[in-house]
Design an enzyme around this catalytic site. Structure first.
Site, PDB file in Angstrom:
ATOM      1  N   ILE A 150       0.837  -1.210   0.000  1.00  0.00           N
ATOM      2  CA  ILE A 150       0.000   0.000   0.000  1.00  0.00           C
ATOM      3  C   ILE A 150       0.869   1.257   0.000  1.00  0.00           C
ATOM      4  O   ILE A 150       0.630   2.199  -0.769  1.00  0.00           O
ATOM      5  CB  ILE A 150      -0.991  -0.017   1.184  1.00  0.00           C
ATOM      6  CG1 ILE A 150      -1.929  -1.234   1.054  1.00  0.00           C
ATOM      7  CG2 ILE A 150      -1.787   1.284   1.246  1.00  0.00           C
ATOM      8  CD1 ILE A 150      -2.801  -1.500   2.255  1.00  0.00           C
ATOM      9  N   ALA A 224      -4.153   2.112   8.301  1.00  0.00           N
ATOM     10  CA  ALA A 224      -3.492   0.806   8.472  1.00  0.00           C
ATOM     11  C   ALA A 224      -4.175  -0.006   9.567  1.00  0.00           C
ATOM     12  O   ALA A 224      -5.060  -0.820   9.282  1.00  0.00           O
ATOM     13  CB  ALA A 224      -2.011   1.012   8.759  1.00  0.00           C
ATOM     14  N   ASP A 249      -9.182   5.766   9.132  1.00  0.00           N
ATOM     15  CA  ASP A 249     -10.065   4.702   8.648  1.00  0.00           C
ATOM     16  C   ASP A 249     -10.134   3.567   9.663  1.00  0.00           C
ATOM     17  O   ASP A 249     -11.005   2.711   9.563  1.00  0.00           O
ATOM     18  CB  ASP A 249      -9.542   4.168   7.309  1.00  0.00           C
ATOM     19  CG  ASP A 249     -10.509   3.186   6.643  1.00  0.00           C
ATOM     20  OD1 ASP A 249     -11.724   3.517   6.581  1.00  0.00           O
ATOM     21  OD2 ASP A 249     -10.085   2.108   6.201  1.00  0.00           O
ATOM     22  N   GLU A 254     -13.247  -1.136  17.215  1.00  0.00           N
ATOM     23  CA  GLU A 254     -14.161  -0.970  16.075  1.00  0.00           C
ATOM     24  C   GLU A 254     -15.434  -1.764  16.302  1.00  0.00           C
ATOM     25  O   GLU A 254     -15.333  -2.940  16.672  1.00  0.00           O
ATOM     26  CB  GLU A 254     -13.472  -1.408  14.789  1.00  0.00           C
ATOM     27  CG  GLU A 254     -12.293  -0.493  14.470  1.00  0.00           C
ATOM     28  CD  GLU A 254     -11.618  -0.777  13.137  1.00  0.00           C
ATOM     29  OE1 GLU A 254     -12.148  -1.585  12.362  1.00  0.00           O
ATOM     30  OE2 GLU A 254     -10.572  -0.191  12.878  1.00  0.00           O
ATOM     31  N   HIS A 272     -13.540   2.107   8.566  1.00  0.00           N
ATOM     32  CA  HIS A 272     -12.714   0.968   8.095  1.00  0.00           C
ATOM     33  C   HIS A 272     -13.192   0.471   6.725  1.00  0.00           C
ATOM     34  O   HIS A 272     -13.493  -0.709   6.546  1.00  0.00           O
ATOM     35  CB  HIS A 272     -12.707  -0.192   9.108  1.00  0.00           C
ATOM     36  CG  HIS A 272     -11.505  -1.090   8.940  1.00  0.00           C
ATOM     37  ND1 HIS A 272     -10.954  -1.793   9.988  1.00  0.00           N
ATOM     38  CD2 HIS A 272     -10.761  -1.392   7.836  1.00  0.00           C
ATOM     39  CE1 HIS A 272      -9.922  -2.500   9.531  1.00  0.00           C
ATOM     40  NE2 HIS A 272      -9.789  -2.273   8.234  1.00  0.00           N
ATOM     41  N   GLY A 274     -11.361   1.131   3.883  1.00  0.00           N
ATOM     42  CA  GLY A 274     -10.223   1.228   2.962  1.00  0.00           C
ATOM     43  C   GLY A 274     -10.260   0.189   1.854  1.00  0.00           C
ATOM     44  O   GLY A 274      -9.986   0.485   0.691  1.00  0.00           O
ATOM     45  N   ALA A 275     -10.609  -1.016   2.223  1.00  0.00           N
ATOM     46  CA  ALA A 275     -10.593  -2.117   1.244  1.00  0.00           C
ATOM     47  C   ALA A 275     -11.940  -2.292   0.566  1.00  0.00           C
ATOM     48  O   ALA A 275     -12.088  -3.126  -0.321  1.00  0.00           O
ATOM     49  CB  ALA A 275     -10.221  -3.411   1.956  1.00  0.00           C
TER      50      ALA A 275
END
Ligand code: NAD
Length: 298
Positions: A150, A224, A249, A254, A272, A274-275
C-alpha cells in the site's frame, strides 16, 4: 466438503466455489454461536467482522483451512492455526489500490476542510471564509511509514499529484521511484503529511513523544491499523494544534466510540472502508475462492 462464509463473498467468488463442488453456508455468527457450529465445517472464510481465536480453532475439529478475504490476518490466531497444520489463506494485494486511493481521499479532504464544509452546508450555513485557508498538496512533503504494497501505491499516487515523498521502512527500500529514504526522525521532523502503512503493532508507533517531534500542523493519515497511532495523544495534539488534521479509517476499537476524536472538526473519518470498493471486493472474492478451491481440492 462444507465451508462457512462468515462475512460474505462476492457473487463471482461464490460461482468459483459452486463450480468446484464446494458446498457453503453464508451466515455471520457471534463468537459463542460460532464455537457451537464450527465443528460442522471444513473451512471458514472471514473478512474483518468475524474473529477466529484459539477457541474457535479448537472447536473446529474438522477445519482444513481458515481463509481471510483481505490482507491482514490479525483477526485470526494464525500462529496457533499453523501450529496445528491448518493453512491460513489471505489475499494480500487484492485491495491495496483501494486503500491507497482512500489515503489520497483523506489527504484531499483534510487539505480543503471537506468533512466540516459538508456538515455546515447541510446545516444551511455558507462558511466560505472559514474554509478559505485550504492548502495545495502539490509541493508538500508526504512521509510514508511502511513501504510495502500500500505504501508504494500511495507513493506513486502522491508523486502523481506533485508531492515530495520521504519513506521510512524497517527493511531495506529498493525502488526506482523518485523518493527519499530517510530516518524516522527526519521523516517526523520534515513531513507536512504522514501516512502509516505498517502492520498491526504491539504498541502504538506514534504517541505523545513522536507527535511532539513533528512539524506543527502536521496531518496524520492512518488507514493501516487502529493501534498504530495512540488515540488519546492524537486528540490532545489536534486540540493543541500540533496536529493540523487526521484522516482515520481504523480505530483502537471498532466500531469506535471515541466520539471526541471522530467529531473533531479537523478529522476526516471513514468506518474501516479502505478495502471496501466494488473492484477490491470482486478481486478479493475471486482470489480467495480460487485459493480455497486449490487448498481443499489439491
Ligand atoms: N484500511 C483498510 O481497510 C486496510 C486494508 C488492507 C490493509 N490494511 C492495512 O494496511 C497496512 C499495510 O498493508 P500492506 O499490504 O501494505 O502491508 P505490507 O506487508 O505489504 O507492507 C508493510 C510494510 O511495513 C513495514 N514495516 C513493518 N513494521 C514497520 C515499522 N515498525 N516501521 C516501519 N515500517 C515497518 C514492512 O517492512 C513492510 O514493508 C497493514 O496494517 C494492513 O493491515 C488496511
Amino acid at each position: 466438503m462444507k465451508l462457512l462464509i462468515a462475512d460474505g463473498l462476492s457473487p463471482d467468488g461464490q460461482k468459483i466455489l459452486k463450480e468446484a463442488g464446494i458446498d457453503f453456508d453464508i451466515q455471520h455468527y457471534e463468537l459463542d454461536e460460532l464455537i457451537r457450529v464450527i465443528p460442522g465445517y471444513e473451512g471458514i472464510l472471514v473478512r474483518s467482522a468475524t474473529n477466529v481465536p484459539k477457541e474457535v480453532i479448537d472447536a473446529g475439529k474438522n477445519l482444513r483451512l481458515i481463509a481471510r478475504g483481505g490482507a491482514g490476518i490479525d483477526n485470526i490466531d494464525h500462529k496457533y492455526a499453523k501450529s496445528l497444520g491448518i493453512p491460513v489463506l489471505n489475499t494480500p494485494a487484492a485491495n491495496s489500490h483501494s486503500v491507497a486511493e482512500l489515503v489520497l481521499a483523506h489527504l484531499f479532504a483534510l487539505a480543503r476542510f471537506i468533512p466540516q464544509a459538508n456538515i455546515t452546508m447541510r446545516e444551511g450555513k455558507w462558511e466560505k471564509k472559514a474554509y478559505a485557508k485550504g492548502i495545495e498538496l502539490a509541493g508538500k512533503t508526504l512521509g510514508i511509514i511502511g513501504f510495502g504494497k500500500i505504501g508504494q501505491i500511495v507513493t506513486r499516487l502522491a508523486i502523481g499529484i506533485g508531492m515530495q515523498v520521504k519513506v521510512y521502512d524497517v527493511i531495506e527500500v529498493k525502488t526506482d521511484l523518485n523518493i527519499r529514504i530517510v530516518s524516522l526522525e527526519e521523516l517526523y521532523q520534515t513531513s507536512d503529511f504522514i501516512s502509516l502503512h505498517v502492520p498491526k503493532q504491539p504498541q502504538p508507533l506514534i504517541g505523545e513523544k513522536e507527535l511532539a517531534m513533528m512539524k506543527k500542523g502536521v496531518y496524520i493519515i492512518n488507514c493501516a491499523r487502529g493501534n498504530i497511532v495512540a488515540e488519546k495523544a492524537l486528540l490532545a495534539a489536534l486540540n493543541s494544534g500540533q496536529v493540523g488534521g487526521a484522516g482515520l479509517d481504523v480505530y483502537a476499537e471498532e466500531p469506535t466510540t471515541n466520539f471526541d476524536l471522530i467529531r473533531h472538526p479537523r478529522v476526516s473519518c471513514t468506518p474501516h472502508t479502505g478495502a471496501s470498493t466494488i473492484e477490491a471486493q470482486d478481486r478479493v472474492g475471486v482470489e480467495i475462492a480460487e485459493k480455497i478451491v486449490t487448498t481443499l481440492k489439491g
